[in-house]
Scaffold this active site. Structure first.
Site, PDB file in Angstrom:
ATOM      1  N   ASN A   1       2.609 -13.614  -7.971  1.00  0.00           N
ATOM      2  CA  ASN A   1       2.172 -12.452  -7.340  1.00  0.00           C
ATOM      3  C   ASN A   1       0.974 -11.498  -8.599  1.00  0.00           C
ATOM      4  O   ASN A   1       2.258 -10.714  -8.658  1.00  0.00           O
ATOM      5  CB  ASN A   1       3.055 -11.911  -6.038  1.00  0.00           C
ATOM      6  CG  ASN A   1       2.129 -10.635  -5.121  1.00  0.00           C
ATOM      7  OD1 ASN A   1       1.834 -10.197  -5.330  1.00  0.00           O
ATOM      8  ND2 ASN A   1       3.493 -10.255  -4.464  1.00  0.00           N
TER       9      ASN A   1
ATOM     10  N   ARG B   1       0.901 -15.936  -4.157  1.00  0.00           N
ATOM     11  CA  ARG B   1       0.800 -15.154  -3.150  1.00  0.00           C
ATOM     12  C   ARG B   1      -1.119 -14.951  -2.965  1.00  0.00           C
ATOM     13  O   ARG B   1      -1.548 -14.428  -3.832  1.00  0.00           O
ATOM     14  CB  ARG B   1       1.467 -13.832  -3.125  1.00  0.00           C
ATOM     15  CG  ARG B   1       1.092 -12.812  -2.026  1.00  0.00           C
ATOM     16  CD  ARG B   1       1.951 -11.364  -1.902  1.00  0.00           C
ATOM     17  NE  ARG B   1       1.895 -10.843  -0.669  1.00  0.00           N
ATOM     18  CZ  ARG B   1       1.409  -9.198  -0.993  1.00  0.00           C
ATOM     19  NH1 ARG B   1       1.908  -8.920  -2.061  1.00  0.00           N
ATOM     20  NH2 ARG B   1       1.297  -8.870   0.304  1.00  0.00           N
TER      21      ARG B   1
ATOM     22  N   HIS C   1       1.415  -9.162   5.340  1.00  0.00           N
ATOM     23  CA  HIS C   1       2.735  -9.556   5.004  1.00  0.00           C
ATOM     24  C   HIS C   1       3.083 -10.604   6.607  1.00  0.00           C
ATOM     25  O   HIS C   1       4.143 -10.716   6.801  1.00  0.00           O
ATOM     26  CB  HIS C   1       2.829  -7.945   6.028  1.00  0.00           C
ATOM     27  CG  HIS C   1       3.154  -6.402   5.234  1.00  0.00           C
ATOM     28  ND1 HIS C   1       2.896  -5.498   5.695  1.00  0.00           N
ATOM     29  CD2 HIS C   1       2.928  -6.602   3.404  1.00  0.00           C
ATOM     30  CE1 HIS C   1       3.008  -4.508   4.936  1.00  0.00           C
ATOM     31  NE2 HIS C   1       2.895  -5.587   3.769  1.00  0.00           N
TER      32      HIS C   1
ATOM     33  N   ARG D   1      -1.780   4.784   2.192  1.00  0.00           N
ATOM     34  CA  ARG D   1      -2.349   4.865   4.330  1.00  0.00           C
ATOM     35  C   ARG D   1      -2.553   5.689   5.117  1.00  0.00           C
ATOM     36  O   ARG D   1      -1.250   5.781   5.236  1.00  0.00           O
ATOM     37  CB  ARG D   1      -2.573   3.345   3.943  1.00  0.00           C
ATOM     38  CG  ARG D   1      -2.780   2.342   3.075  1.00  0.00           C
ATOM     39  CD  ARG D   1      -2.993   1.370   3.170  1.00  0.00           C
ATOM     40  NE  ARG D   1      -3.048   0.459   2.256  1.00  0.00           N
ATOM     41  CZ  ARG D   1      -2.406  -0.586   1.998  1.00  0.00           C
ATOM     42  NH1 ARG D   1      -1.708  -1.506   3.551  1.00  0.00           N
ATOM     43  NH2 ARG D   1      -2.379  -1.505   1.048  1.00  0.00           N
TER      44      ARG D   1
ATOM     45  N   PHE E   1      10.049   7.215  -0.253  1.00  0.00           N
ATOM     46  CA  PHE E   1      10.665   7.811   0.876  1.00  0.00           C
ATOM     47  C   PHE E   1      11.893   7.886   0.278  1.00  0.00           C
ATOM     48  O   PHE E   1      12.202   8.607   1.088  1.00  0.00           O
ATOM     49  CB  PHE E   1      10.417   7.045   1.702  1.00  0.00           C
ATOM     50  CG  PHE E   1       9.683   6.436   2.857  1.00  0.00           C
ATOM     51  CD1 PHE E   1       8.056   6.876   2.849  1.00  0.00           C
ATOM     52  CD2 PHE E   1      10.022   7.056   4.492  1.00  0.00           C
ATOM     53  CE1 PHE E   1       7.081   5.870   3.674  1.00  0.00           C
ATOM     54  CE2 PHE E   1       8.965   6.480   5.021  1.00  0.00           C
ATOM     55  CZ  PHE E   1       7.953   6.698   4.949  1.00  0.00           C
TER      56      PHE E   1
ATOM     57  N   GLY F   1      11.041  -2.260   1.825  1.00  0.00           N
ATOM     58  CA  GLY F   1      11.707  -0.945   0.916  1.00  0.00           C
ATOM     59  C   GLY F   1      12.548  -0.428   1.899  1.00  0.00           C
ATOM     60  O   GLY F   1      13.531  -0.075   1.995  1.00  0.00           O
TER      61      GLY F   1
ATOM     62  N   GLY G   1      12.381  -0.219   5.404  1.00  0.00           N
ATOM     63  CA  GLY G   1      13.590  -0.581   6.607  1.00  0.00           C
ATOM     64  C   GLY G   1      14.700  -1.168   6.761  1.00  0.00           C
ATOM     65  O   GLY G   1      16.294  -1.061   7.175  1.00  0.00           O
ATOM     66  N   GLU G   2      15.005  -2.242   5.252  1.00  0.00           N
ATOM     67  CA  GLU G   2      16.153  -2.563   4.365  1.00  0.00           C
ATOM     68  C   GLU G   2      17.586  -1.220   3.539  1.00  0.00           C
ATOM     69  O   GLU G   2      18.546  -1.224   3.582  1.00  0.00           O
ATOM     70  CB  GLU G   2      16.405  -3.497   2.977  1.00  0.00           C
ATOM     71  CG  GLU G   2      15.475  -4.807   4.006  1.00  0.00           C
ATOM     72  CD  GLU G   2      14.487  -5.725   2.825  1.00  0.00           C
ATOM     73  OE1 GLU G   2      15.475  -5.692   1.329  1.00  0.00           O
ATOM     74  OE2 GLU G   2      14.115  -6.631   2.763  1.00  0.00           O
ATOM     75  N   ASN G   3      16.956   0.047   3.598  1.00  0.00           N
ATOM     76  CA  ASN G   3      17.544   0.838   2.520  1.00  0.00           C
ATOM     77  C   ASN G   3      17.691   2.311   3.475  1.00  0.00           C
ATOM     78  O   ASN G   3      17.580   2.720   2.528  1.00  0.00           O
ATOM     79  CB  ASN G   3      16.377   0.887   1.003  1.00  0.00           C
ATOM     80  CG  ASN G   3      17.035  -0.661   0.329  1.00  0.00           C
ATOM     81  OD1 ASN G   3      17.733  -0.668   0.508  1.00  0.00           O
ATOM     82  ND2 ASN G   3      15.839  -0.848  -0.164  1.00  0.00           N
TER      83      ASN G   3
ATOM     84  N   GLU H   1       9.349 -13.305   0.714  1.00  0.00           N
ATOM     85  CA  GLU H   1       8.516 -13.081   0.571  1.00  0.00           C
ATOM     86  C   GLU H   1       8.009 -14.141  -0.287  1.00  0.00           C
ATOM     87  O   GLU H   1       7.731 -15.221  -0.600  1.00  0.00           O
ATOM     88  CB  GLU H   1       7.195 -12.492   0.827  1.00  0.00           C
ATOM     89  CG  GLU H   1       6.893 -11.314   1.583  1.00  0.00           C
ATOM     90  CD  GLU H   1       6.636  -9.947   1.144  1.00  0.00           C
ATOM     91  OE1 GLU H   1       7.064  -9.262   1.296  1.00  0.00           O
ATOM     92  OE2 GLU H   1       6.074 -10.066   1.714  1.00  0.00           O
TER      93      GLU H   1
HETATM   94  P1  AMP Z   1       8.155  -2.650  -0.853  1.00  0.00           P
HETATM   95  O1  AMP Z   1       6.814  -2.159  -1.248  1.00  0.00           O
HETATM   96  O2  AMP Z   1       9.113  -3.048   0.531  1.00  0.00           O
HETATM   97  O3  AMP Z   1       9.331  -2.616  -1.954  1.00  0.00           O
HETATM   98  O4  AMP Z   1       8.571  -1.095  -0.684  1.00  0.00           O
HETATM   99  C1  AMP Z   1       9.048  -0.023  -1.328  1.00  0.00           C
HETATM  100  C2  AMP Z   1       9.551   1.583  -0.992  1.00  0.00           C
HETATM  101  O5  AMP Z   1      10.695   1.631   0.002  1.00  0.00           O
HETATM  102  C3  AMP Z   1       9.933   2.568  -1.420  1.00  0.00           C
HETATM  103  O6  AMP Z   1       8.361   3.542  -2.437  1.00  0.00           O
HETATM  104  C4  AMP Z   1      10.777   3.970  -0.992  1.00  0.00           C
HETATM  105  O7  AMP Z   1       9.717   4.651   0.056  1.00  0.00           O
HETATM  106  C5  AMP Z   1      11.123   2.657  -0.386  1.00  0.00           C
HETATM  107  N1  AMP Z   1      12.891   2.930  -0.794  1.00  0.00           N
HETATM  108  C6  AMP Z   1      13.177   2.042  -1.413  1.00  0.00           C
HETATM  109  N2  AMP Z   1      14.397   2.020  -1.337  1.00  0.00           N
HETATM  110  C7  AMP Z   1      14.634   3.366  -0.325  1.00  0.00           C
HETATM  111  C8  AMP Z   1      15.648   3.726  -0.624  1.00  0.00           C
HETATM  112  N3  AMP Z   1      17.209   3.783  -0.133  1.00  0.00           N
HETATM  113  N4  AMP Z   1      15.450   5.065   1.042  1.00  0.00           N
HETATM  114  C9  AMP Z   1      14.705   5.079   1.383  1.00  0.00           C
HETATM  115  N5  AMP Z   1      13.255   4.871   1.242  1.00  0.00           N
HETATM  116  C10 AMP Z   1      13.594   3.503   0.034  1.00  0.00           C
END
Ligand code: AMP
Length: 411
Positions: A7, A91, A180, A241, A284, A343, A345-347, A397
């Site tokens: 990637n 990717r 995505h 964005r 977040f 990131g 949605g999972e966390n 992915e």
């Molecule tokens: P991704 O682009 O899928 O890697 O998501 C990255 C983003 O997920 C980060 O910039 C955070 O904003 C968010 N993130 C990661 N861990 C957490 C968490 N424990 N709680 C809230 N947001 C999170």
């Protein structure tokens, strides 16, 4: 069979080496600060030590060479030599109107991608640098491109044609593409399996919420709508964005700032979204902390300080996500499940709850206790009496890219 998944970004290159017999990761890593000073973090999965050090990386070719060197080295390696890499999967962000599936890379594919730089000027040049670097370092190993846009090729015309003069679609390929795709495809397939609806009618909304965020409406396993457009700027507000805003705003911002239209678009891409509202961070975790959210439970901690702008940024994000879910229930003609992934949605239990708490009109609710904490595998967080399931499903992915790569080279 081993597949190296690449990637490539403009100054970074992430990689994972998969053993496709077991679909397990042999090693993964990140080349960072390419063309600046250079850094490589390489993590083998066989118990050998992690390599984490500055290393000169003037171009992507040196980055790929450094990766191969680590993958095959005595101290950090996981394979004997290059012959144990059977294929490389890239990717690729934008497949334009030509690539509606993954494809083996040849000179024609590269020429088409060069033409599509006009559609994704920020991303395709980086993808091409990664592809060319691999071709120069591994000239005899087949390379495959897996596009972020492919999954959404099944959108009906009325969903992907913009209501602007038709010639821009016909002559210049301007239409909604969506992104995505590998993530929406992966998590929707898992959701459909858990619903026991494989091969049957199913209606799933997938919410990929990360630095970049998009939703997809997936009917019977295929995408019928998604929130991003000709570029990833359309749709939900994101980390930096703006998402869908009145397009005249670009001109108004340029006039206000005395800047060019390009600079105004840059503001909508890089300085807007939750960062534009909160101003201090686009992450977040920081925004939730400032808003007084307990990161583990997702509840607001009333004993903590509440930064109003942080709260507003979260409200705007969750409101728009819930609004699109409502729109996609209409597009799908019903709803079996909502999936949260990536990131945020999972966390983030807070974001999942704040979105679902707005869905009372759809008779959908989340279980606050099951929703607590970060998620490392499939989790059903559906509330009692909810008319649709709510799942949290970690995305993968890279695995989708590796699977497509193997499928193509075995054809
Ligand atoms: P991704 O682009 O899928 O890697 O998501 C990255 C983003 O997920 C980060 O910039 C955070 O904003 C968010 N993130 C990661 N861990 C957490 C968490 N424990 N709680 C809230 N947001 C999170």
């Amino acid at each position: 069979m081993n597949v190296l998944v690449i990637n490539a970004g403009s100054s970074s290159l992430k990689y994972q080496l998969f053993n496709m017999k077991t679909e397990s990761i042999l090693a993964k890593g990140l080349c960072d600060r390419i063309a600046l000073d250079g850094h490589l973090k390489h993590t083998p999965a066989n118990g050998k030590p992690v390599y984490d050090s500055d290393i000169p990386l003037p171009t992507h070719a040196e980055a790929i060479s450094a990766v191969i060197d680590k993958l095959t080295s005595e101290d950090y390696g996981v394979i004997g030599d290059l012959s144990e890499i059977n294929a490389v999967g890239h990717r690729a962000v934008h497949g334009g109107r030509k690539f509606f599936g993954s494809t083996l890379i040849n000179d024609d594919v590269i020429a088409t991608l060069e033409d599509y730089i006009r559609l994704a000027p920020l991303h395709i040049p980086a993808n091409l640098m990664g592809i060319r670097a691999c071709q120069s370092v591994m000239p005899n190993i087949p390379q495959v491109a897996v596009f972020d846009t492919s999954f959404h090729y099944t959108m009906p015309e009325y969903a992907y044609i913009y209501p602007i003069p038709y010639k821009y679609y016909e002559l210049n390929d301007i239409r909604r593409y969506g992104f995505h795709g590998t993530s929406h495809r992966y998590v929707s397939a898992i959701a459909i399996e858990h619903l026991n609806l494989t091969g049957k009618e199913s209606k799933v909304i997938t919410c990929h919420l990360g630095n970049g965020s998009s939703l997809a409406a997936v009917r019977d396993g295929i995408s019928i709508d998604t929130t991003m457009g000709v570029t990833p700027l359309e749709g939900l507000p994101m980390g930096t964005r703006a998402g869908s805003v009145d397009p005249s705003m670009a001109d108004i911002i340029a006039t206000t700032d005395g800047s060019s239209l390009k600079e105004a678009i840059n503001i909508l891409n890089k300085k807007s979204g939750v960062l534009g509202i909160y101003e201090k961070s686009s992450d977040f975790r920081d925004i939730e902390l400032a808003a007084g959210v307990d990161g583990n439970t997702g509840f607001i901690d009333s004993s903590k300080e509440h930064d109003k702008r942080a709260m507003l940024a979260l409200d705007i994000f969750c409101y728009h996500a819930a609004k699109y879910i409502g729109a996609y229930v209409v597009a799908l003609g019903g709803l079996d499940a909502i999936v949260f992934t990536a990131g945020i949605g999972e966390n983030s239990p807070y974001v999942r709850k704040a979105i679902c708490d707005r869905l009372g009109g759809l008779d959908v609710c989340i279980d606050d206790q099951k929703n607590v904490g970060r998620v490392s595998g499939f989790r059903d967080v559906t509330g009692i009496g909810s008319k649709a399931k709510i799942f949290v499903i970690p995305t993968n992915e890279e695995l989708v890219i590796a699977r497509d790569t193997i499928e193509l080279i075995n054809k």
